[in-house]
Design a protein around this motif. Structure first.
Motif, PDB file in Angstrom:
ATOM      1  N   MET A 379       0.715  -1.091   0.012  1.00  0.00           N
ATOM      2  CA  MET A 379       0.028   0.079   0.074  1.00  0.00           C
ATOM      3  C   MET A 379       0.848   1.145   0.195  1.00  0.00           C
ATOM      4  SD  MET A 379      -3.252  -0.941  -0.003  1.00  0.00           S
ATOM      5  CE  MET A 379      -2.818  -1.852  -1.401  1.00  0.00           C
ATOM      6  N   PRO A 380       0.292   2.515  -0.452  1.00  0.00           N
ATOM      7  CA  PRO A 380       1.069   3.605  -0.343  1.00  0.00           C
ATOM      8  C   PRO A 380       1.555   3.928   0.924  1.00  0.00           C
ATOM      9  CG  PRO A 380      -1.237   3.923  -0.881  1.00  0.00           C
ATOM     10  CD  PRO A 380      -1.023   2.610  -1.157  1.00  0.00           C
ATOM     11  N   ALA A 381       2.669   4.603   1.259  1.00  0.00           N
ATOM     12  CA  ALA A 381       3.008   5.177   2.650  1.00  0.00           C
ATOM     13  C   ALA A 381       2.270   6.290   3.000  1.00  0.00           C
ATOM     14  CB  ALA A 381       4.521   4.985   2.550  1.00  0.00           C
ATOM     15  N   SER A 382       2.015   7.086   2.190  1.00  0.00           N
ATOM     16  CA  SER A 382       1.168   8.104   2.374  1.00  0.00           C
ATOM     17  C   SER A 382       0.128   8.490   1.448  1.00  0.00           C
ATOM     18  CB  SER A 382       2.234   9.661   2.460  1.00  0.00           C
ATOM     19  OG  SER A 382       1.732  10.562   2.584  1.00  0.00           O
ATOM     20  N   ALA A 383      -1.177   8.799   1.735  1.00  0.00           N
ATOM     21  CA  ALA A 383      -2.012   8.885   0.937  1.00  0.00           C
ATOM     22  C   ALA A 383      -3.559   9.467   1.502  1.00  0.00           C
ATOM     23  CB  ALA A 383      -2.485   7.609   0.369  1.00  0.00           C
ATOM     24  N   THR A 384      -4.441  10.011   0.908  1.00  0.00           N
ATOM     25  CA  THR A 384      -5.698  10.288   1.342  1.00  0.00           C
ATOM     26  C   THR A 384      -6.420   9.105   1.813  1.00  0.00           C
ATOM     27  OG1 THR A 384      -6.688  10.454  -0.822  1.00  0.00           O
ATOM     28  CG2 THR A 384      -5.608  12.370   0.176  1.00  0.00           C
ATOM     29  N   LEU A 385      -7.338   8.979   2.636  1.00  0.00           N
ATOM     30  CA  LEU A 385      -8.251   7.756   2.753  1.00  0.00           C
ATOM     31  C   LEU A 385      -8.644   7.317   1.668  1.00  0.00           C
ATOM     32  CD1 LEU A 385     -10.409   8.894   5.853  1.00  0.00           C
ATOM     33  CD2 LEU A 385      -8.416   7.500   5.977  1.00  0.00           C
ATOM     34  N   GLY A 386      -9.463   8.128   0.589  1.00  0.00           N
ATOM     35  CA  GLY A 386     -10.002   7.773  -0.646  1.00  0.00           C
ATOM     36  C   GLY A 386      -8.895   7.093  -1.661  1.00  0.00           C
ATOM     37  N   ASP A 387      -7.687   7.512  -1.729  1.00  0.00           N
ATOM     38  CA  ASP A 387      -6.740   7.096  -2.627  1.00  0.00           C
ATOM     39  C   ASP A 387      -6.263   5.645  -2.050  1.00  0.00           C
ATOM     40  OD1 ASP A 387      -6.646   9.277  -4.332  1.00  0.00           O
ATOM     41  OD2 ASP A 387      -5.162  10.270  -3.459  1.00  0.00           O
ATOM     42  N   TYR A 388      -6.051   5.588  -0.639  1.00  0.00           N
ATOM     43  CA  TYR A 388      -5.789   4.527   0.064  1.00  0.00           C
ATOM     44  C   TYR A 388      -6.946   3.347  -0.275  1.00  0.00           C
ATOM     45  CZ  TYR A 388      -4.500   0.997   3.420  1.00  0.00           C
ATOM     46  OH  TYR A 388      -3.946  -0.203   4.059  1.00  0.00           O
ATOM     47  N   ALA A 389      -8.236   3.696   0.005  1.00  0.00           N
ATOM     48  CA  ALA A 389      -9.139   2.861  -0.330  1.00  0.00           C
ATOM     49  C   ALA A 389      -8.940   2.242  -1.731  1.00  0.00           C
ATOM     50  CB  ALA A 389     -10.391   3.350   0.191  1.00  0.00           C
ATOM     51  N   THR A 390      -8.944   2.986  -2.656  1.00  0.00           N
ATOM     52  CA  THR A 390      -8.862   2.696  -3.928  1.00  0.00           C
ATOM     53  C   THR A 390      -7.628   1.809  -4.262  1.00  0.00           C
ATOM     54  OG1 THR A 390      -9.980   4.860  -4.808  1.00  0.00           O
ATOM     55  CG2 THR A 390      -8.843   3.536  -6.481  1.00  0.00           C
ATOM     56  N   ALA A 391      -6.484   2.097  -3.942  1.00  0.00           N
ATOM     57  CA  ALA A 391      -5.279   1.372  -4.114  1.00  0.00           C
ATOM     58  C   ALA A 391      -5.576  -0.028  -3.586  1.00  0.00           C
ATOM     59  CB  ALA A 391      -4.173   2.122  -3.419  1.00  0.00           C
ATOM     60  N   MET A 392      -6.127  -0.071  -2.320  1.00  0.00           N
ATOM     61  CA  MET A 392      -6.387  -1.247  -1.407  1.00  0.00           C
ATOM     62  C   MET A 392      -7.132  -2.275  -2.404  1.00  0.00           C
ATOM     63  SD  MET A 392      -8.246  -2.102   2.142  1.00  0.00           S
ATOM     64  CE  MET A 392      -9.865  -1.632   1.464  1.00  0.00           C
ATOM     65  N   VAL A 393      -8.502  -1.728  -2.834  1.00  0.00           N
ATOM     66  CA  VAL A 393      -9.270  -2.466  -3.678  1.00  0.00           C
ATOM     67  C   VAL A 393      -8.727  -3.049  -4.753  1.00  0.00           C
ATOM     68  CG1 VAL A 393     -11.421  -2.415  -4.814  1.00  0.00           C
ATOM     69  CG2 VAL A 393     -11.326  -1.327  -2.735  1.00  0.00           C
ATOM     70  N   SER A 394      -7.879  -2.075  -5.595  1.00  0.00           N
ATOM     71  CA  SER A 394      -7.151  -2.348  -6.778  1.00  0.00           C
ATOM     72  C   SER A 394      -6.007  -3.651  -6.593  1.00  0.00           C
ATOM     73  CB  SER A 394      -6.541  -1.270  -7.373  1.00  0.00           C
ATOM     74  OG  SER A 394      -7.593  -0.155  -7.649  1.00  0.00           O
ATOM     75  N   ALA A 395      -5.456  -3.572  -5.419  1.00  0.00           N
ATOM     76  CA  ALA A 395      -4.360  -4.109  -5.258  1.00  0.00           C
ATOM     77  C   ALA A 395      -4.872  -5.639  -4.847  1.00  0.00           C
ATOM     78  CB  ALA A 395      -3.577  -4.061  -3.893  1.00  0.00           C
ATOM     79  N   GLN A 396      -5.960  -6.004  -4.049  1.00  0.00           N
ATOM     80  CA  GLN A 396      -6.507  -6.861  -3.938  1.00  0.00           C
ATOM     81  C   GLN A 396      -7.177  -7.712  -5.416  1.00  0.00           C
ATOM     82  OE1 GLN A 396      -6.669  -8.993  -1.394  1.00  0.00           O
ATOM     83  NE2 GLN A 396      -5.429  -7.653  -0.393  1.00  0.00           N
ATOM     84  N   GLN A 397      -7.801  -6.678  -6.243  1.00  0.00           N
ATOM     85  CA  GLN A 397      -8.247  -7.388  -7.610  1.00  0.00           C
ATOM     86  C   GLN A 397      -7.050  -7.872  -8.360  1.00  0.00           C
ATOM     87  OE1 GLN A 397     -11.149  -7.975  -8.455  1.00  0.00           O
ATOM     88  NE2 GLN A 397     -12.327  -7.027  -6.695  1.00  0.00           N
TER      89      GLN A 397
END
Length: 465
Positions: A379-397
């Motif tokens: 996951m990104p080390a620094s991000a907004t909540l929205g960017d982190y959530a999008t990155a998390m969902v994208s990573a799992q996919q």
């Protein structure tokens, strides 16, 4: 050649063709039997006093390509491992959703931001306030559901791991029994073809569960090891022996751990897939969810007058205490569910702010644009909540699609080798039918020789009489 030798040769031909016909018929009957290997008669010339006396049967030959079998098992094992992992990741990703899906955490977080934006424009509107409370509840429930899905997939993988270990142990016990029977029958010169077929089927079953290496001893027995060299079977197992055991969350092979590094210690098979799911994939997914939940709870808590007290989101009703497991515990503060004015005035406010006051709403809205630190894997080390959530969902996919791509590649390779194995060692009915025609011709020729030899003997007897 004397008439007697001619008759002897013809009779040996009749006996041989009779057994060839029986063996060809047996092959045809077992053409669709899983794991059956085609049989042939090993023949050689027979002689008496330096003169040909027909044909003799040396053995029933079961010819297999051990290298092809080894490669086919290995590729099938690699496929089953990836198929198991891909299936588990797909089950979790189905609940988590794509970044743009209505049910995904990233979408729910974006909707909460939009709800606060509407409230900022209409701070006195009860519907806007209730909309924030409703969307906050939906976000918390979305995180709860995702965590529950990951835990369910993890528990299912552990349950299935236990079943797979039992399958391996049961198969190894039977392989040990077959080893003894084959060695005994081989020593007596008996036909071990059916026993070897059964043993190969069991070895196929074991290799689907865990990557193995095998080698054959001179007496016909087979030794079974894991891919990294841990011995699973080198003798007949005693009742109650368990080459594979589960101790806590650790898989042990005769006392040696295989769970720490399944990629190198196990390498393939469903067991590797289950261990990766239970010990790597789902813990990583839960850690990513917990980081997001911690970010949501802490940032809304920090937006309050007293950042040490519970805010809009709580840790099971309390202020933030720990990240581990927080996605399962996150909940909307009970105070805002009964008094929706608090999403305009502050969850900790003693009384409502003046109508139209947007001060606290602005603080809540700033939570979505602020950048914060995260420490979850991939996951990104620094991000907004929205960017982190999008990155998390994208990573799992991404994990899911990567595992599925690997699974599909392994399936092609496994199917190719299995087809080659069947084509080489299995039964081709057309070939067997052609053999029967040749056997029929050979039988007829031998029968004619017998008839001619018989007439010759009759003539000789008449002359002597």
């Amino acid at each position: 050649m004397s008439v007697q030798l001619a008759l002897s040769a013809a009779l040996s031909g009749l006996r041989t063709t009779q057994q060839q016909a029986a063996l060809a018929s047996h092959n045809i009957a077992n053409a669709t039997t899983a794991g059956y290997v085609r049989r042939d008669l090993a023949l050689s010339s027979s002689s008496v006093g330096g003169q040909g006396a027909g044909v003799k049967i040396d053995a029933v030959a079961r010819r297999v390509d051990e290298l092809l079998i080894r490669d086919a098992r290995h590729e099938t094992s690699r496929y089953t491992g990836q198929e198991t992992r891909a299936s588990a990741l797909a089950d979790y990703a189905l609940v988590l959703g794509q970044p743009q899906d209505e049910r995904s955490v990233s979408t729910q977080l974006s909707k909460l931001q939009q709800a606060f934006s509407r409230l900022h424009d209409m701070p006195n509107d009860d519907a806007a306030r209730n909309g924030v409370v409703s969307q906050a509840t939906t976000l918390a429930q979305s995180l709860n559901s995702a965590a529950q899905a990951a835990q369910t997939v993890q528990a299912d993988a552990r349950d299935r791991l236990g079943i797979a270990v039992e399958v391996v142990n049961t198969s190894l016990h039977r392989i040990g029994e077959l080893n003894g029977a084959i060695a005994t029958l081989d020593a007596k010169g008996g036909d071990t073809g059916d026993l070897r077929d059964e043993r190969d089927r069991l070895l196929d079953t074991v290799s689907e569960q865990i990557g193995i290496r095998t080698y054959n001893r001179d007496d016909g027995q087979v030794v079974v090891m894991t891919r990294n060299g841990q011995t699973l079977l080198d003798r007949q197992l005693a009742p109650g022996d368990t080459p594979l055991t589960i101790v806590g969350n650790d898989l042990m092979a005769n006392g040696a751990s295989l769970s720490a590094n399944p990629d190198t210690d196990i390498q393939s098979g469903r067991i590797m897939g289950y261990i990766q799911t239970a010990n790597q994939d789902m813990p990583r997914a839960l850690a990513q969810l917990d980081e997001l939940a911690a970010g949501v709870v802490q940032r809304f808590q920090n937006a309050e007058a007293d950042p040490t007290q519970p805010g809009l989101f709580t840790d099971a009703g309390a202020a933030y205490t720990a990240t581990a497991g927080l996605a399962s515990r996150i909940a909307v503060n009970a105070a805002v569910r009964t008094e929706s004015w608090r999403v305009q005035s502050g969850v900790q406010a003693a009384a409502p702010l003046q109508p139209g006051d947007q001060t606290q709403i602005a603080k809540f809205s700033a939570v979505f644009t602020a950048t914060g630190a995260f420490s979850a894997t991939d996951m990104p080390a620094s991000a907004t909540l929205g960017d982190y959530a999008t990155a998390m969902v994208s990573a799992q996919q991404g994990y899911r699609t990567g595992a599925e791509a690997e699974m599909n590649a392994r399936k092609i390779s496994a199917d190719t080798l299995q087809s080659a194995r069947i084509n080489r060692d299995g039964v081709n009915i057309d070939d067997e039918m052609q053999k029967l025609l040749l056997i029929e011709q050979s039988y007829g020729a031998s029968a004619q020789v017998v008839q001619v030899a018989g007439r010759m003997i009759d003539i000789l007897l008449q002359i002597r009489g």
